[in-house]
Design a protein around this motif. Sequence first.
Motif, PDB file in Angstrom:
ATOM      1  N   ALA A 172       0.824  -1.209   0.000  1.00 59.69           N
ATOM      2  CA  ALA A 172       0.000   0.000   0.000  1.00 59.69           C
ATOM      3  C   ALA A 172       0.859   1.260   0.000  1.00 59.69           C
ATOM      4  CB  ALA A 172      -0.925   0.012   1.214  1.00 59.69           C
ATOM      5  N   THR A 173       2.154   1.111   0.349  1.00 59.69           N
ATOM      6  CA  THR A 173       3.056   2.265   0.423  1.00 59.69           C
ATOM      7  C   THR A 173       4.330   1.954  -0.356  1.00 59.69           C
ATOM      8  OG1 THR A 173       4.249   1.515   2.394  1.00 59.69           O
ATOM      9  CG2 THR A 173       2.204   2.764   2.741  1.00 59.69           C
ATOM     10  N   TRP A 174       5.111   3.002  -0.614  1.00 56.52           N
ATOM     11  CA  TRP A 174       6.381   2.814  -1.309  1.00 56.52           C
ATOM     12  C   TRP A 174       7.323   1.910  -0.507  1.00 56.52           C
ATOM     13  CZ3 TRP A 174       8.216   8.286  -3.289  1.00 56.52           C
ATOM     14  CH2 TRP A 174       7.301   8.753  -4.249  1.00 56.52           C
ATOM     15  N   ASN A 175       7.396   2.119   0.789  1.00 54.89           N
ATOM     16  CA  ASN A 175       8.292   1.297   1.596  1.00 54.89           C
ATOM     17  C   ASN A 175       7.896  -0.171   1.540  1.00 54.89           C
ATOM     18  OD1 ASN A 175      10.080   3.279   2.425  1.00 54.89           O
ATOM     19  ND2 ASN A 175       8.903   3.806   4.263  1.00 54.89           N
ATOM     20  N   GLU A 176       6.598  -0.430   1.574  1.00 59.16           N
ATOM     21  CA  GLU A 176       6.142  -1.811   1.467  1.00 59.16           C
ATOM     22  C   GLU A 176       6.473  -2.382   0.087  1.00 59.16           C
ATOM     23  OE1 GLU A 176       2.003  -1.788   2.397  1.00 59.16           O
ATOM     24  OE2 GLU A 176       2.312  -1.344   4.530  1.00 59.16           O
ATOM     25  N   LEU A 177       6.336  -1.566  -0.955  1.00 63.49           N
ATOM     26  CA  LEU A 177       6.674  -2.022  -2.297  1.00 63.49           C
ATOM     27  C   LEU A 177       8.155  -2.392  -2.373  1.00 63.49           C
ATOM     28  CD1 LEU A 177       5.470  -0.503  -5.643  1.00 63.49           C
ATOM     29  CD2 LEU A 177       7.883  -1.012  -5.317  1.00 63.49           C
ATOM     30  N   ARG A 178       9.015  -1.529  -1.835  1.00 61.99           N
ATOM     31  CA  ARG A 178      10.453  -1.815  -1.852  1.00 61.99           C
ATOM     32  C   ARG A 178      10.763  -3.090  -1.074  1.00 61.99           C
ATOM     33  NH1 ARG A 178      13.764  -0.975   1.989  1.00 61.99           N
ATOM     34  NH2 ARG A 178      12.420   0.586   2.985  1.00 61.99           N
ATOM     35  N   GLN A 179      10.158  -3.233   0.106  1.00 64.20           N
ATOM     36  CA  GLN A 179      10.406  -4.427   0.921  1.00 64.20           C
ATOM     37  C   GLN A 179       9.947  -5.695   0.207  1.00 64.20           C
ATOM     38  OE1 GLN A 179       8.335  -3.417   4.527  1.00 64.20           O
ATOM     39  NE2 GLN A 179       9.788  -1.788   5.083  1.00 64.20           N
ATOM     40  N   ASP A 180       8.778  -5.614  -0.439  1.00 61.18           N
ATOM     41  CA  ASP A 180       8.286  -6.765  -1.191  1.00 61.18           C
ATOM     42  C   ASP A 180       9.223  -7.079  -2.362  1.00 61.18           C
ATOM     43  OD1 ASP A 180       6.156  -6.904   0.524  1.00 61.18           O
ATOM     44  OD2 ASP A 180       4.702  -6.013  -0.858  1.00 61.18           O
ATOM     45  N   ALA A 181       9.680  -6.035  -3.041  1.00 63.41           N
ATOM     46  CA  ALA A 181      10.588  -6.244  -4.171  1.00 63.41           C
ATOM     47  C   ALA A 181      11.890  -6.899  -3.717  1.00 63.41           C
ATOM     48  CB  ALA A 181      10.868  -4.912  -4.861  1.00 63.41           C
ATOM     49  N   GLU A 182      12.382  -6.515  -2.559  1.00 61.05           N
ATOM     50  CA  GLU A 182      13.608  -7.131  -2.019  1.00 61.05           C
ATOM     51  C   GLU A 182      13.393  -8.613  -1.729  1.00 61.05           C
ATOM     52  OE1 GLU A 182      15.480  -3.146   0.169  1.00 61.05           O
ATOM     53  OE2 GLU A 182      14.267  -4.592   1.325  1.00 61.05           O
ATOM     54  N   LYS A 183      12.231  -8.956  -1.190  1.00 57.45           N
ATOM     55  CA  LYS A 183      11.931 -10.366  -0.911  1.00 57.45           C
ATOM     56  C   LYS A 183      11.846 -11.172  -2.207  1.00 57.45           C
ATOM     57  CE  LYS A 183       9.292  -9.350   3.322  1.00 57.45           C
ATOM     58  NZ  LYS A 183       7.933  -9.347   3.929  1.00 57.45           N
ATOM     59  N   GLU A 289      -1.782 -15.996 -12.462  1.00 64.57           N
ATOM     60  CA  GLU A 289      -2.667 -15.779 -11.318  1.00 64.57           C
ATOM     61  C   GLU A 289      -2.317 -14.408 -10.745  1.00 64.57           C
ATOM     62  OE1 GLU A 289      -3.815 -17.719  -6.961  1.00 64.57           O
ATOM     63  OE2 GLU A 289      -2.143 -18.530  -8.140  1.00 64.57           O
ATOM     64  N   PHE A 290      -3.138 -13.431 -11.032  1.00 63.25           N
ATOM     65  CA  PHE A 290      -2.785 -12.065 -10.657  1.00 63.25           C
ATOM     66  C   PHE A 290      -3.863 -11.426  -9.797  1.00 63.25           C
ATOM     67  CE2 PHE A 290      -5.234 -11.657 -14.548  1.00 63.25           C
ATOM     68  CZ  PHE A 290      -6.036 -10.554 -14.318  1.00 63.25           C
ATOM     69  N   GLY A 291      -3.464 -10.375  -9.101  1.00 63.86           N
ATOM     70  CA  GLY A 291      -4.394  -9.558  -8.339  1.00 63.86           C
ATOM     71  C   GLY A 291      -4.177  -8.107  -8.695  1.00 63.86           C
ATOM     72  N   THR A 292      -5.098  -7.244  -8.279  1.00 60.14           N
ATOM     73  CA  THR A 292      -4.951  -5.810  -8.487  1.00 60.14           C
ATOM     74  C   THR A 292      -5.203  -5.080  -7.175  1.00 60.14           C
ATOM     75  OG1 THR A 292      -7.267  -5.559  -9.150  1.00 60.14           O
ATOM     76  CG2 THR A 292      -5.665  -5.942 -10.915  1.00 60.14           C
ATOM     77  N   ALA A 293      -4.646  -3.883  -7.078  1.00 57.53           N
ATOM     78  CA  ALA A 293      -4.772  -3.090  -5.857  1.00 57.53           C
ATOM     79  C   ALA A 293      -4.589  -1.621  -6.216  1.00 57.53           C
ATOM     80  CB  ALA A 293      -3.719  -3.524  -4.834  1.00 57.53           C
ATOM     81  N   PRO A 294      -4.981  -0.709  -5.306  1.00 61.97           N
ATOM     82  CA  PRO A 294      -4.723   0.713  -5.560  1.00 61.97           C
ATOM     83  C   PRO A 294      -3.225   0.982  -5.709  1.00 61.97           C
ATOM     84  CG  PRO A 294      -6.305   0.441  -3.777  1.00 61.97           C
ATOM     85  CD  PRO A 294      -5.751  -0.923  -4.060  1.00 61.97           C
ATOM     86  N   ILE A 295      -2.884   2.061  -6.401  1.00 66.72           N
ATOM     87  CA  ILE A 295      -1.488   2.446  -6.584  1.00 66.72           C
ATOM     88  C   ILE A 295      -0.868   2.769  -5.220  1.00 66.72           C
ATOM     89  CG2 ILE A 295       0.067   4.120  -7.657  1.00 66.72           C
ATOM     90  CD1 ILE A 295      -1.395   2.399  -9.697  1.00 66.72           C
ATOM     91  N   PRO A 296       0.264   2.157  -4.871  1.00 65.41           N
ATOM     92  CA  PRO A 296       0.922   2.490  -3.593  1.00 65.41           C
ATOM     93  C   PRO A 296       1.339   3.955  -3.561  1.00 65.41           C
ATOM     94  CG  PRO A 296       1.801   0.453  -4.496  1.00 65.41           C
ATOM     95  CD  PRO A 296       0.960   1.069  -5.576  1.00 65.41           C
ATOM     96  N   LYS A 297       1.332   4.542  -2.373  1.00 63.76           N
ATOM     97  CA  LYS A 297       1.731   5.947  -2.251  1.00 63.76           C
ATOM     98  C   LYS A 297       2.826   6.104  -1.212  1.00 63.76           C
ATOM     99  CE  LYS A 297      -1.913   7.180   1.080  1.00 63.76           C
ATOM    100  NZ  LYS A 297      -2.989   8.143   1.386  1.00 63.76           N
ATOM    101  N   LYS A 298       3.502   7.222  -1.291  1.00 65.42           N
ATOM    102  CA  LYS A 298       4.547   7.535  -0.322  1.00 65.42           C
ATOM    103  C   LYS A 298       3.920   7.643   1.060  1.00 65.42           C
ATOM    104  CE  LYS A 298       8.440  10.705   0.361  1.00 65.42           C
ATOM    105  NZ  LYS A 298       9.132  11.910  -0.187  1.00 65.42           N
TER     106      LYS A 298
END
Length: 426
Positions: A172-183, A289-298
Motif C-alpha cells: 500500500a506504500t512505497w516502503n512496502e513495495l520496496r520491501q516486497d521487491a527485495e523479498k 494468477e494475478f491480483g490488483t490493488a490501488p497504486i501504492p503511495k509515499k
Amino acid sequence: MNRRVHVPTRVLGGALAGALVLTAVSACGGQDDGPVTLKLVAADYGESPETSSQHYWDAVARDFEAANPGIRVSVEVDSWTEIGKKVEDMIAAGKSPDLLQTGGFADQVAADRLYPASDVLSVDTQARFLDTFAHAGQVVGTQYGIPFVSSSRVLFYNKAVFRQAGITQPPATWNELRQDAEKIKAKVPGVTPYGLPLGPEEAPAESMLWTLSGGGSISDDVGNYTIDSTQNQATFGWLKSNLVATGLTYPDPGKMNRTPVFQDFAAGKVAMLNGHPTLLRMATAGKIEFGTAPIPKKDGVGRTGSLGVADWMMALKANGHKNEIKKFLAFVYGKDNQLKFDEQYNLLPVTQDAFAQMSSDPKHEDLKQFAVGLTNASFYPFGDPAWGEVSNRIKAGIGQAVTGDPKQVLDGLQDAAVKEAAKVRK
C-alpha cells in the motif's frame, strides 16, 4: 484508454494507447466526380499483429461504406511511439488526415487544424457521451477533443510469485513495495520485482503516477507546470536509489516501453507493475494468477486515487469534409461499435449506452476497479496547447531521471515546458 477532468490522455482520466487518420481525397479530383475518401489514422491498442486495432477499423470502415456508398474510408493504424511524427509529416506534406484518434488534441487546436466538435457531431451523438466528458475536450471554452475511450491505472501483482516470496498482501506504500521487491529478488530468481516502463510509450503515465503518489504532479491546478518541484525531485530520487540502483527493476527503465513490460508480466517475468485494463486480457491469456490493488503511495504523503486517462478523436478541417465526417462519427459512436472496441481491449466506454451495458454485464466485473479509480483521479492537462510538446519531451527524457541526476533532468524538462507554454499561449 495521461490530467483534465477533462479526461485523458491513454480514459475516464488514459489508461485510459496506434492512431487513426482519415485523409479525404476525391476519386477523380473533385467531390462531384466520385465518392469522397476519408482517411483515418488511429493509434494501435493491440500488442501483436493478431490483436492490432487495424482489424477493428477495417471492419468499421467496410460496414460504414456498405451503408454509405458515397463515402469511402481509408484507415492507417500506427503505434503510439510513431503516430505523432507520422501525422505531422502527413500534414507538412499537404496530406492532412480527416480524422485522427490518439492521445491528445490541444496542439492541433493551437495550430488551428480542427473543427469544433459541435460542427462534426450530431445532436444525437453529442447526447450519447457520459456527463463526465461533457467539458473534457475543451480548449478555452470550445470543445474540440471528442472522447473515444477511457481508463485508469491500478497496481497488478503476481500472486504465485508473492506466495513464493512469503508476501501475503499487495503493498500500500512505497516502503512496502520496496520491501516486497527485495523479498522477491532474494527468493524468486529470474523475476523482475517491479516493472518500471519509462520509455516513450508509457513515460507520461508512469511518471505521473509516481509524482502523484509522491505528493506532487506534472502541473498545478491552474495549469502551471511543476515538473521540477521538490516533491518530484524526491520521487525520482527515491526511484533511483530504491528500485533502479538496487536492481529491483530494469537496469535502464528509460529504454523500457509499456508493451514489452506488459508482455513480461503476462509471461511471469515481472512481479508488480502499474497497468491499465488491457493487461487483464494479456495476463489471463498468459495464465497468470494475478491480483490488483490501488497504486501504492509515499507513506503519509501521496495522493489517493489514480491517473485517469482518455484518448481522443478529432476532426481535421483541411479537406473540408465536415458532413462526411459527421456521418462517419455517428456510425463510430453507435453502441455496438463502441462495445466491440471496448470489450476487445478491456477499456471503459465514453458513451452512456455502452457504459450502461458493460456495467450491468457480469463478465465485465473486473473493470469496476478501474471505474472506481476514476472517481478520484487526476488527469493530464490535455486542454493545454503546450501539452503535446511537453509530453513528447517527457517521453524522450524523463527516464534519465532514474539513472542520472534527477534534479538536472527535471530542471531541463521544466525549463522546456515553461518555454513551450509561453510560446503557444502568446
